[in-house]
Write a protein that holds these residues in place. Structure first.
Motif, mmCIF file in Angstrom:
data_model
loop_
_atom_site.group_PDB
_atom_site.id
_atom_site.type_symbol
_atom_site.label_atom_id
_atom_site.label_comp_id
_atom_site.label_asym_id
_atom_site.label_seq_id
_atom_site.Cartn_x
_atom_site.Cartn_y
_atom_site.Cartn_z
ATOM 1 N N GLY A 154 -0.146 10.716 -3.278
ATOM 2 C CA GLY A 154 -0.957 9.646 -3.026
ATOM 3 C C GLY A 154 -1.612 9.588 -4.499
ATOM 4 N N VAL A 155 -2.136 10.446 -5.158
ATOM 5 C CA VAL A 155 -2.788 10.309 -6.560
ATOM 6 C C VAL A 155 -1.644 9.866 -7.465
ATOM 7 C CG1 VAL A 155 -3.824 11.609 -8.277
ATOM 8 C CG2 VAL A 155 -4.587 11.983 -5.800
ATOM 9 N N LYS A 203 -2.000 1.725 -9.328
ATOM 10 C CA LYS A 203 -3.358 1.437 -9.136
ATOM 11 C C LYS A 203 -3.633 0.924 -7.828
ATOM 12 C CE LYS A 203 -4.456 1.875 -13.532
ATOM 13 N NZ LYS A 203 -3.435 2.990 -13.634
ATOM 14 N N ILE A 204 -2.730 1.318 -6.757
ATOM 15 C CA ILE A 204 -2.985 0.936 -5.588
ATOM 16 C C ILE A 204 -3.687 2.146 -4.819
ATOM 17 C CG2 ILE A 204 -1.856 0.620 -3.172
ATOM 18 C CD1 ILE A 204 0.364 -0.727 -4.795
ATOM 19 N N ASN A 205 -4.776 1.851 -4.077
ATOM 20 C CA ASN A 205 -5.794 2.622 -3.544
ATOM 21 C C ASN A 205 -5.919 2.832 -2.186
ATOM 22 O OD1 ASN A 205 -7.840 4.518 -4.203
ATOM 23 N ND2 ASN A 205 -9.269 3.093 -3.667
ATOM 24 N N GLU A 206 -4.912 2.065 -1.338
ATOM 25 C CA GLU A 206 -4.977 2.043 -0.074
ATOM 26 C C GLU A 206 -3.797 2.935 0.691
ATOM 27 O OE1 GLU A 206 -6.596 -1.909 1.790
ATOM 28 O OE2 GLU A 206 -4.669 -2.269 0.800
ATOM 29 N N LEU A 227 0.892 -1.272 -0.099
ATOM 30 C CA LEU A 227 -0.005 0.150 -0.010
ATOM 31 C C LEU A 227 1.053 1.339 0.001
ATOM 32 C CD1 LEU A 227 0.400 0.957 2.929
ATOM 33 C CD2 LEU A 227 -1.628 -0.311 3.400
ATOM 34 N N GLU A 234 -10.973 11.747 -2.461
ATOM 35 C CA GLU A 234 -10.251 11.154 -3.533
ATOM 36 C C GLU A 234 -10.733 9.466 -3.941
ATOM 37 O OE1 GLU A 234 -8.886 12.501 -5.990
ATOM 38 O OE2 GLU A 234 -8.927 14.836 -5.465
ATOM 39 N N ASN A 235 -11.233 9.241 -2.734
ATOM 40 C CA ASN A 235 -11.814 7.693 -2.908
ATOM 41 C C ASN A 235 -10.794 6.710 -2.529
ATOM 42 O OD1 ASN A 235 -14.759 7.865 -3.792
ATOM 43 N ND2 ASN A 235 -13.649 8.697 -5.831
ATOM 44 N N PHE A 236 -9.747 7.152 -1.768
ATOM 45 C CA PHE A 236 -8.607 6.397 -1.183
ATOM 46 C C PHE A 236 -9.359 5.744 0.139
ATOM 47 C CE2 PHE A 236 -5.630 9.374 -3.174
ATOM 48 C CZ PHE A 236 -4.719 8.344 -3.707
ATOM 49 N N ARG A 264 -0.668 6.413 -7.096
ATOM 50 C CA ARG A 264 -2.033 5.478 -7.367
ATOM 51 C C ARG A 264 -2.224 5.417 -8.988
ATOM 52 N NH1 ARG A 264 -7.894 7.071 -5.309
ATOM 53 N NH2 ARG A 264 -7.385 8.768 -6.758
ATOM 54 N N GLU A 265 -1.969 6.527 -9.795
ATOM 55 C CA GLU A 265 -1.844 6.512 -11.249
ATOM 56 C C GLU A 265 -0.979 5.538 -11.876
ATOM 57 O OE1 GLU A 265 -0.895 10.401 -12.313
ATOM 58 O OE2 GLU A 265 -3.188 11.154 -11.591
#
Ligand code: ZN
Ligand code: ZN
Ligand code: FE
Length: 782
Positions: free
Chosen positions: A719-720, A727-730, A533, A754-756, A723-724
């Protein structure tokens, strides 16, 4: 009629919490026969009787447990005993070689005992050591397991007939209450005057008169060392500025807030805002210090908590505390006492809290006017815990709205929480993780338990080292842990590192990177299985794999491994570690390195030109100016730059004061510009804008708020970006900077928007007090 026999093995906190009497009562009620027994691995039960009753027994066992018991597992097996039992018995305890079980932390005085203590017809009327199976000392008096009186510091007090009768009666509240005692057979208090206060040697007050005299001395503004559960406190009237200032002077503690003890919840409400959740924490059986927003006009001496908008409040938790505060009992009320006392740990600033009488009399002699002692020994030191309740926003599922949920932040997890284990979703080898250097705690693991120790403190002198070593030895013995792995920080200069290296053991050694440990600690705290993560480790200091001082770190982390994907840009720390005490040096050094001129800003008015010149030279010539990406130091630099403070007397003081000022402006503040390129978070433009705002005379609160907004924006953008790519979102948030509530809430909310999926510490501190947990888990996954 069908007769059934079963054997049950129960693990968890099931000793010293009234579990056997509960089992006994249940068995008798259901007309069952057999026995119950403590072992060093838990509690064994054998019951025999009608099938339906045996089944009802198993049901109730899980559902009706006594308040302090915490059951981890119940294993039921059919059994074929040789003969039929005729009665239900409580059998003597057995010690199993190598077995272990969790220990109950210390528990504050219960309501039943409080009532008895204030009942003139009770034989324990005004007795300061009253306790029962639902309350009293545990962890701090245990020398070994199983938890039985001979293995506690109560072994010195043979029970009188009356106490023994209660102790042996399964239906009594004091059945096998190991520390039970009464005025006839138990410990007693005495008040001794410091030789400086009273040169005459015979000046000792005993028992009740000691308590009454203490109340009088407190009212008169004296400083009293009071022996508590896990160590001595220094107490004085919190409304008496002279007394509090004197305490600061004697203790050598300049600015760090003092904790307060209030007579009762009603008194707390006169000084602080208290919501429902805070009230529950204050009055619960753990009795931590709870940080509360102070009310305007609260009549507390200014020296208690300078520049703070909060007060650290706790309620009386030992019977002795209750007797010091009580205003209803006629005998006690005859000697009035201040409603609020400073209750700070009994030590000089950097030393461990005193626990032994002789030690206290010697070390605290220059600090206290008198000593309220008692003769029940404290076997192991345990400082008060410090917590704070926050309302955390959490996302309502499938909707853009947020829900507010109370959550407890553990700033210091110690008395009444330690050594209750963190349970993990996987097994660990026997491991010792020695923790960090400041706010040290260590961690022992076994099976799926991680026993995070009580607060040991800052590793700054021989007394703390000794306390650390004793505690490691003691807890290893109690939990029967012989480590196969010893995990430590990568910092070669830490005391804990050298301890790990020289410990006599064949265990494998693992050096763990500091910020990786923080993130793993947060993951383990949330009971996460191993996975990768995004870890945002915003921290004061930590040794990096490149030798630099890290602390503003964006990691891709799993238990086994981590990758540093972004970090704050490296800036010089002029003078090295000592700069942390002088934020102005950091501000000057950073500005110089970023090519910005701060010479004419107001914060340098009181600093000599020569001193500024030295800092500039250190930066230019790269002399004693190690590089750091620390987020904590960035807070220090900005605090100083905007005029909050140039010198600090305790860790994070400048940042804490900025948070207090920034809070009011946070809603109206916009972030400053910053840049993240090639994994470097650049702060030059932000610095430039901060300097401009200072020159335009914007208030420190508003600039501070903009800075908080900027840091949370950095966290989200980093974080964003990760994620880009992945693709990890946690996201896990860990490190001391996250004890900043304004920053934590701001960042959490933005990340959720941001939907994390966001993980923050739930049962352990985000600062170095939780580090050892992460070290232990990482070492096991390598
Ligand atoms: Zn009790
Ligand atoms: Zn007795
Ligand atoms: Fe740290």
């Amino acid at each position: 009629m069908s007769i059934k026999s079963i054997h049950i093995h129960v693990t968890g906190i099931v000793q010293g919490v009234g579990f056997r009497p509960f089992v006994y009562g249940l068995a008798v009620r259901l007309d069952l026969r057999g026995w119950v027994r403590n072992t060093s691995a838990g509690v064994d039960i054998e019951v025999q009787g009608q099938k339906s009753n045996v089944e009802a027994f198993v049901q109730s066992l899980a559902n009706e447990v006594p308040p302090l018991a915490k059951i981890d597992s119940v294993v039921v097996k059919d059994s074929q005993p040789d003969n039929k039992y005729l009665t239900f018995d409580i059998r003597p305890s057995t010690a199993l070689e190598g077995a272990f079980q969790p220990i109950s932390p210390d528990v504050a005085l219960c309501a039943d005992c409080e009532r008895e203590m204030l009942d003139p017809n009770d034989r324990r009327y005004l007795y300061p050591f009253i306790n029962c199976t639902n309350c009293g000392p545990r962890f701090t008096i245990i020398k070994d397991l199983p938890y039985d009186r001979p293995f506690t510091t109560m072994a010195d007090f043979p029970m009188c007939d009356a106490c023994r009768a209660e102790y042996e009666n399964p239906l009594d509240r004091r059945f096998h209450a190991q520390p039970t005692a009464c005025p006839d057979c138990g410990p007693f208090v005495q008040l001794r005057y410091s030789s400086s206060t009273s040169p005459s040697v015979s000046n000792i007050d005993l028992r009740l008169s000691a308590i009454l005299k203490t109340r009088q001395l407190l009212r008169e503004g004296k400083i009293i060392a009071v022996k508590g559960l896990g160590g001595f406190h220094l107490a004085c009237d919190a409304s008496n500025e002279k007394a509090v200032a004197e305490l600061r002077r004697r203790k050598g503690r300049a600015g760090k807030p003092f904790a307060l003890m209030f007579a009762d919840l009603g008194s707390v409400r006169k000084y602080c805002e208290v919501n429902e959740d805070e009230a529950a924490l204050l009055t619960g059986y753990e009795k931590p210090i709870v940080l509360l927003n102070r009310l305007d006009g609260a009549r507390i001496a200014p020296s208690v908590a300078p520049r703070m908008d909060t007060l650290g409040a706790m309620l009386p938790y030992t019977p002795l505390h209750h007797l010091l505060f009580n205003r209803r009992d006629p005998i006690l009320a005859a000697q009035p006492v201040p409603p609020v006392l400073v209750m700070t740990s009994g030590n000089f600033s950097e030393e461990p809290i005193a626990i032994k009488n002789e030690d206290a009399l010697e070390r605290l002699e220059p600090l206290a006017d008198a000593f309220l002692l008692h003769n029940r020994d404290i076997h192991i030191r345990c400082d008060d815990s410090v917590v704070r309740v926050v309302s955390q926003k959490s996302k309502v599922k499938d909707s853009p709205t947020f829900d507010l949920q109370p959550s407890t932040l553990y700033l210091r997890r110690s008395r009444a929480y330690a050594p209750y284990p963190v349970s993990l979703p996987f097994d660990l080898k026997p491991t010792l993780a020695v923790g960090g250097e400041l706010k040290n705690t260590f961690c022992l693991t076994r099976d799926r338990y991680a026993f995070l120790s009580q607060h040991v403190g800052d590793m700054e002198n021989a007394e703390v080292f000794e306390s650390f070593e004793q505690s490691v030895e003691h807890l290893s013995r109690l939990f029967r842990v012989e480590p196969q792995i010893i995990a430590h920080d990568m910092h070669p200069g830490y005391f804990t590192t050298s301890y790990a290296e020289r410990a006599k053991s064949n265990a494998q050694r693992f050096a763990v990177q500091h910020h990786h440990a923080h993130i793993a600690s947060c993951m383990a705290d949330n009971k996460l299985e191993d996975r990768k993560l995004i870890g945002l480790s915003f921290d004061g200091t930590g040794y990096g794999t490149d030798g630099a001082i890290w602390g503003g770190e964006v990691l891709l982390a799993s238990y086994a491994d981590f990758e540093r994907v972004a970090h704050l840009e490296y800036l010089p720390l002029p003078g090295g570690d000592s700069a942390t005490r002088s934020p102005w040096r950091i501000a000057v050094g950073y500005a110089r390195s970023l090519g910005l001129d701060v010479a004419n800003l107001p914060f340098l008015e009181s600093i000599e030109l020569q001193a500024i010149g030295i800092v500039n030279q250190q930066v230019e010539k790269k002399l004693n100016a190690p590089l750091t990406s620390s987020m904590g130091r960035l807070f220090d630099a900005i605090s100083s730059l905007i005029g909050i403070r140039n010198q600090v007397t305790y860790e994070a003081q400048a940042a804490i004061e900025m948070e207090v000022l920034a809070k009011k402006f946070i809603g109206e503040a916009n972030p400053y510009p910053f840049e993240i390129e090639d994994g470097i978070i650049r702060v030059g433009e932000m610095f430039e804008r901060v300097i401009r705002d200072v020159k335009s005379n914007l208030s420190a609160g508003l600039i501070g708020a903009r800075f908080h907004q900027t840091v949370s924006a950095m966290a989200v953008e980093a974080g964003v970006k990760v994620r880009e790519k992945t693709k990890i979102n946690e996201v896990a948030l860990s490190g001391g900077v996250w004890q900043n509530q304004v920053l934590l809430e701001l960042t959490r909310e933005k990340l959720l928007r941001e939907n994390f999926v966001v993980y923050t510490h739930q049962q352990t501190p985000a600062n170095d007090g939780g580090l050892a947990l992460g070290q232990a888990v990482i070492a096991n996954f390598q």
